[in-house]
Structure formats: structure tokens, C-alpha cells
Design an enzyme around this catalytic site. Structure first.
Site, PDB file in Angstrom:
ATOM      1  N   GLU A  96      17.724 -36.332  18.016  1.00 58.53           N
ATOM      2  CA  GLU A  96      18.294 -36.722  16.733  1.00 58.53           C
ATOM      3  C   GLU A  96      19.350 -35.719  16.276  1.00 58.53           C
ATOM      4  OE1 GLU A  96      14.967 -36.762  14.100  1.00 58.53           O
ATOM      5  OE2 GLU A  96      13.812 -38.172  15.323  1.00 58.53           O
ATOM      6  N   CYS A  99      23.488 -31.158  11.349  1.00 58.05           N
ATOM      7  CA  CYS A  99      22.271 -30.567  11.895  1.00 58.05           C
ATOM      8  C   CYS A  99      22.049 -31.167  13.283  1.00 58.05           C
ATOM      9  CB  CYS A  99      21.092 -30.874  10.972  1.00 58.05           C
ATOM     10  SG  CYS A  99      19.516 -30.189  11.540  1.00 58.05           S
ATOM     11  N   CYS A 111       9.862 -30.025  21.074  1.00 58.88           N
ATOM     12  CA  CYS A 111       9.782 -28.591  20.814  1.00 58.88           C
ATOM     13  C   CYS A 111       8.441 -28.080  21.312  1.00 58.88           C
ATOM     14  CB  CYS A 111       9.934 -28.309  19.320  1.00 58.88           C
ATOM     15  SG  CYS A 111       9.925 -26.547  18.895  1.00 58.88           S
ATOM     16  N   CYS A 165       4.270 -25.989  15.831  1.00 56.88           N
ATOM     17  CA  CYS A 165       3.997 -25.779  14.404  1.00 56.88           C
ATOM     18  C   CYS A 165       3.358 -27.049  13.844  1.00 56.88           C
ATOM     19  CB  CYS A 165       5.288 -25.453  13.657  1.00 56.88           C
ATOM     20  SG  CYS A 165       6.103 -23.947  14.272  1.00 56.88           S
ATOM     21  N   GLY A 177      13.847 -28.870  18.355  1.00 58.26           N
ATOM     22  CA  GLY A 177      13.824 -27.775  19.312  1.00 58.26           C
ATOM     23  C   GLY A 177      13.944 -26.400  18.692  1.00 58.26           C
ATOM     24  N   GLU A 178      13.596 -25.401  19.487  1.00 56.53           N
ATOM     25  CA  GLU A 178      13.767 -23.981  19.159  1.00 56.53           C
ATOM     26  C   GLU A 178      14.991 -23.493  19.917  1.00 56.53           C
ATOM     27  OE1 GLU A 178      14.182 -20.197  18.644  1.00 56.53           O
ATOM     28  OE2 GLU A 178      12.641 -21.160  17.426  1.00 56.53           O
ATOM     29  N   SER A 209      18.863 -21.176  14.113  1.00 54.25           N
ATOM     30  CA  SER A 209      17.534 -20.905  13.588  1.00 54.25           C
ATOM     31  C   SER A 209      16.584 -20.494  14.707  1.00 54.25           C
ATOM     32  CB  SER A 209      16.968 -22.132  12.871  1.00 54.25           C
ATOM     33  OG  SER A 209      16.668 -23.149  13.802  1.00 54.25           O
ATOM     34  N   SER A 238      12.837 -18.975  10.593  1.00 53.51           N
ATOM     35  CA  SER A 238      11.849 -19.883  10.015  1.00 53.51           C
ATOM     36  C   SER A 238      10.544 -19.121   9.854  1.00 53.51           C
ATOM     37  CB  SER A 238      11.667 -21.100  10.928  1.00 53.51           C
ATOM     38  OG  SER A 238      12.871 -21.831  11.035  1.00 53.51           O
ATOM     39  N   LEU A 239      10.349 -18.533   8.681  1.00 51.09           N
ATOM     40  CA  LEU A 239       9.213 -17.636   8.471  1.00 51.09           C
ATOM     41  C   LEU A 239       7.963 -18.398   8.023  1.00 51.09           C
ATOM     42  CD1 LEU A 239       8.864 -14.538   8.737  1.00 51.09           C
ATOM     43  CD2 LEU A 239       9.030 -14.429   6.248  1.00 51.09           C
ATOM     44  N   HIS A 240       8.072 -19.102   6.901  1.00 56.02           N
ATOM     45  CA  HIS A 240       7.030 -20.004   6.390  1.00 56.02           C
ATOM     46  C   HIS A 240       5.764 -19.320   5.885  1.00 56.02           C
ATOM     47  CE1 HIS A 240       9.686 -23.017   7.826  1.00 56.02           C
ATOM     48  NE2 HIS A 240       9.385 -22.876   9.098  1.00 56.02           N
ATOM     49  N   ASN A 300       9.339 -32.148   3.777  1.00 56.30           N
ATOM     50  CA  ASN A 300       9.543 -33.585   3.917  1.00 56.30           C
ATOM     51  C   ASN A 300       8.334 -34.133   4.662  1.00 56.30           C
ATOM     52  OD1 ASN A 300      10.529 -36.175   4.158  1.00 56.30           O
ATOM     53  ND2 ASN A 300      12.485 -35.573   5.062  1.00 56.30           N
ATOM     54  N   CYS A 353      12.781 -33.697  11.008  1.00 57.09           N
ATOM     55  CA  CYS A 353      13.066 -33.663  12.439  1.00 57.09           C
ATOM     56  C   CYS A 353      11.937 -34.314  13.231  1.00 57.09           C
ATOM     57  CB  CYS A 353      13.235 -32.212  12.901  1.00 57.09           C
ATOM     58  SG  CYS A 353      14.721 -31.438  12.279  1.00 57.09           S
TER      59      CYS A 353
END
Length: 375
Positions: free
Chosen positions: A109, A122, A129, A133, A191-192, A225, A248-250, A324, A367
Site C-alpha cells: 500500500e 507515505c 512486516c 507489533c 514494513g520496517e 522510520s 517509533s517508540l510507543h 487508527n 497500514c
């Protein structure tokens, strides 16, 4: 050989490699490839002009190349890599999500978002991925394979063409009366990116090489990222880029981040942030700290305070992302009052913080949602 401690991901057994494409090759390699076809080396620059500068993929438009050579050059260096499955638009037609089917049937995408003063795209760097997560639709689907450099680049080429041809609504960005131009690219799709390191670096070079060798975009408009692949972050810091790094800490604490971002069991919060500060020092760019706010999971004010303490005095900006939600998921966005308290706790330490504009929820904007629904 990978660097010690670096993650590697094997392609699925039996997976086919994408066909070679002009965008996979450096300018010197393009000359070699053209010469190997029995053509004059300068044809490589002509092909590059058509692909990157003119966005002319129909050989019938290549009037500076002999008709007898066009088909051979196209087949060898501009093969079809991906096809649009469908476009879905929202926000007054200013946001368009595209589902692509790659040459082997794999789905990825990309999203093009047009604002009054800028246009952001984006893009995906992997199909699926491998980071796992639990709140991410892509992560839960697993990794299919890495995208090639050309598969990454072509997402942007298609977006630039769509803007040129007036396919994206919203009027011209900046009020110039001219077609809107792509101003920002974020490697935040499927993806990473740093797990597909060499191809992502190749894509950045194709995107930013001057025309006609590349698209001639600014490195400063590109954001890459990562969930925190520390060895790759150190390597990225040595590339000499002026791109922005987004982490991307979160979660600010290892205990929770081990659950939300499983790779944290390998590289801890402090290690990830230290690598980010190294990148900031070498690139001169402020690091973006990405933080998806998840109701009753990571949105407590004390965690905002802890995050602010970690980032105080550093070259960083916090980008809070209202989650989201994906269908059937237990994860959802924070309550407005909790979001406000979290923002205040960070800001109290003098750390810049913003809440990301949410777009695309009605078109399965998270995503991996669109690809998952297609499957």
C-alpha cells in the site's frame, strides 16, 4: 555479512526476485546494462530522462530513441513491476490510498495526502512486516518479502505523475496556480525500512539524485522510520544524509515497550535513543519520536512525564498518533482528556509535541488494512 547484532530476514522459500529495473541501478550500472544490449551507452541517460524526468513510460513517447530499440530497452530495463488493484479516496479527494499488486502477486500500500501547503506520500518498503507489533495490522500479518529499490521508487513516481495529471483533489498546494508538487516522503507504510537497508538506501539515492539520474527531490523532505534497529541506525548515521529519522517508540519504559515493540527485548529504550541522538548530531536534523496513543495502555500522564524527562534538552520532537483502530482489534485510540494530559506532561519539560492529523480512517487508513481485506 550482516554487522554483529543486526537483524536479517530471509526471503520466503521459493520467492522470485523482482525483475531488474532502471531504478535498481546506479547511472554507471545503467550504461553497462544498455551496452550489454548492444545499444550506445548514452541511451541510459535517455531512458532515465523518460522515466524520472518526463514520467513517460510508453515507448511510443520515446521519440529520441530509434523505434527498433524501444521494445528491447523497455523489456530489459523498464519492465512492469506493479499494478494498481484499486485507489480509494477520502477527505474531499485529497487523500488517496493505493493498493498495489506486485509482479508475484504480493500486495502493498501507499498513501498520497494533499494539504493546502504541502503534499506528503507515505510509502511501503516491505510487503508485510516482521516486527510483530501487536497493535499494527501490518505487523500482525507477518513479513512476505522485501521490496526492491525500484518497487519502492515506483510508488513515488506514480504519485508524482498523479499530481501532475490532476488526479488528486484539493487545488494546488501553495496557491501558485501550478500542479501540486510532492514535498514530503515518509517511509512509514508497510514494513520496517531499516530491515530492508540496502534497498531503502538505494531508493533514497534514486529519489534525490538530480534529474535525469533520479527524481531530484530534497533529502530534507524524506523521513525514514524505524522501531529501533540499533546497528542499522548507527549505519544510517554514517550515510551522510540530511533525511529525518523517526523513531517509533510507543512507550518510554522497557517493560511496556517489550510488549508493544517486541524488538525492544533486543535493543532497549536507552540504546535506541542514544542511536537516535547520534543520527541527530551527524545529520543536523531533529529526530521525530513517533508515539501511537493507545487507550489505557500507554497513554497515562506519568508515561508522558517519563517520556518528557528522557527527551528534555535533546534535538527531538514528539509526534503523537491517535491510534487508527483495525477491525476486531482490542486496541483503540485514547480518550480526548487522556490525550490532552499526555501532551501537557511532555510539554512541561520543554519538549515540542504535536498530535498528528488523522486521515483515512474511512478508507482503512491504517497500514496493512487494505491489503488484509484484499487477502
Amino acid at each position: 555479512m550482516p554487522a554483529p547484532g543486526e537483524l536479517t530476514f530471509a526471503a520466503p522459500r521459493g520467492a522470485k526476485k523482482p525483475p531488474r529495473h532502471l531504478a535498481d541501478l546506479s547511472p554507471a550500472q545503467r550504461k553497462e546494462a544498455v551496452a550489454a544490449l548492444g545499444e550506445k551507452p548514452f541511451r541510459a541517460k535517455q531512458l532515465s530522462q523518460h522515466y524520472f524526468a518526463r514520467l513517460a513510460h510508453d515507448p511510443g513517447q520515446w521519440t529520441d530513441i530509434p523505434a527498433a530499440s524501444r521494445g528491447r530497452l523497455r523489456d530489459a530495463l523498464l519492465p512492469d513491476l506493479m499494478a494498481v488493484v484499486r485507489h480509494i479516496s477520502c477527505d474531499g479527494d485529497t487523500t488517496r490510498k493505493t493498493l498495489w499488486r506486485l509482479f508475484d502477486g504480493t500486495l502493498v500500500e501507499s498513501v498520497l495526502m494533499r494539504y493546502p501547503d504541502r503534499v506528503t506520500m507515505c510509502i511501503s518498503s516491505q510487503a508485510g512486516c516482521g516486527m510483530n507489533c501487536p497493535f499494527c495490522a501490518t505487523g500482525q500479518a507477518g513479513l512476505d518479502r522485501n521490496l526492491s529499490t525500484a518497487e519502492i521508487v515506483h510508488q513515488i513516481v506514480d504519485g508524482i505523475r498523479a499530481l501532475r495529471d490532476g488526479e488528486i483533489g484539493g487545488g494546488d498546494a501553495g496557491g501558485t496556480g501550478s500542479p501540486a508538487r510532492l514535498s514530503n516522503i515518509v517511509f512509514m507504510g508497510m514494513g520496517e525500512p531499516l530491515a530492508n537497508y540496502n534497498r531503502v538506501i538505494g531508493a533514497i539515492r534514486r529519489l534525490t539524485d538530480p534529474e535525469p539520474d533520479g527524481l531530484g527531490l530534497s533529502q530534507r523532505g524524506i523521513t525514514v522510520s524505524t522501531v529501533g534497529l540499533v546497528p542499522a541506525m548507527h549505519r544510517f548515521a554514517d550515510e551522510g544524509f540530511s533525511c529525518r529519522l523517526a523513531v517509533s517508540l510507543h512507550a518510554p519504559d522497557d517493560e511496556l515497550r517489550d510488549t508493544l515493540v517486541p524488538v525492544n527485548t533486543r535493543w532497549r529504550v536507552r540504546e535506541v535513543l542514544d542511536a537516535a541522538w547520534e543520527y541527530a548530531a551527524k545529520s543536523g536534523r531533529r529526530v521525530s519520536i513517533e508515539y501511537a496513543l493507545i487507550r489505557d495502555i500507554n497513554d497515562q500522564a506519568w508515561r508522558g512525564d517519563r517520556l518528557g524527562r528522557l527527551l528534555k534538552g535533546k534535538r527531538a520532537h514528539v509526534n503523537l498518533i491517535p491510534l487508527n483502530p483495525t477491525p476486531g482489534s482490542k486496541w483503540t485510540a485514547s480518550r480526548p482528556e487522556d490525550q490532552d494530559a499526555f501532551v501537557a506532561a511532555i510539554a512541561a519539560h520543554g519538549v515540542p509535541v504535536t498530535v498528528r492529523d488523522t486521515r483515512g480512517q474511512e478508507i482503512e487508513g491504517a497500514c496493512g488494512q487494505l491489503a488484509g481485506a484484499e487477502r
